[in-house]
Scaffold this active site. Structure first.
Site, mmCIF file in Angstrom:
data_model
loop_
_atom_site.group_PDB
_atom_site.id
_atom_site.type_symbol
_atom_site.label_atom_id
_atom_site.label_comp_id
_atom_site.label_asym_id
_atom_site.label_seq_id
_atom_site.Cartn_x
_atom_site.Cartn_y
_atom_site.Cartn_z
ATOM 1 N N GLY A 54 -32.478 -34.935 15.186
ATOM 2 C CA GLY A 54 -33.028 -36.207 15.625
ATOM 3 C C GLY A 54 -32.253 -37.423 15.154
ATOM 4 C CB CYS A 55 -29.860 -38.086 12.584
ATOM 5 S SG CYS A 55 -31.208 -38.121 11.399
ATOM 6 C CB ALA A 56 -27.403 -41.183 16.655
ATOM 7 C CB SER A 57 -25.214 -40.439 11.887
ATOM 8 O OG SER A 57 -25.153 -41.753 12.338
#
Length: 149
Positions: A54-57
């Protein structure tokens, strides 16, 4: 994480320092600096199990569980490939690491996130990533608590 690193990154110090910084550019730099102070993250812990969804990074969180004074305590280590996100990891670790599982499960890091003004000054992707990290840490705490039942 050593005791001196935990003391250097106490959540009370972070909140106090945030209050001293009026400009958001200074606050961004401070968040980045917090990330630089994180303990080095072991290369072998950069794996799919520790990767936060769920993290773009790229974000990794490793959880260690131990018993202390009759309580189940969780300690977190983390890292990210993005400077700002690494700083957000540092804030969460300062808030939650080294605490009993029941406290972590009941803590509301999103309230701190909003109190610091991060919600209104970060991109929606970073805000969602922060929430994903919180969910992961709370899920680890809930998992330990459900095992104890």
């Amino acid at each position: 994480m050593t005791t001196s690193q935990q003391q250097a990154l106490s959540i009370d110090d972070i909140v106090e320092n945030f209050a001293l910084l009026d400009e958001w550019d200074d606050r961004y730099r401070y968040v980045i600096e917090l990330g630089r102070k994180l303990a080095p993250f072991p290369e072998q812990d950069r794996n799919e199990v520790n990767k936060v969804r769920g993290c773009a990074s790229q974000v990794w969180l490793a959880t260690t569980v131990c018993r202390s004074d009759g309580e189940t305590v969780l300690t977190f280590m983390g890292d990210s490939d993005a400077h700002i996100v690494r700083g957000l990891v540092a804030i969460l670790i300062a808030l939650l690491s080294g605490r009993p599982a029941w406290q972590i499960a009941n803590e509301n890091p999103i309230a701190l996130f909003e109190r610091l003004g991060l919600g209104e000054h970060l991109t929606p992707q970073r805000s969602n990533g922060f929430r994903s990290m919180v969910e992961r840490m709370r899920a680890d705490a809930q998992g330990v608590l459900s095992e104890a039942v």
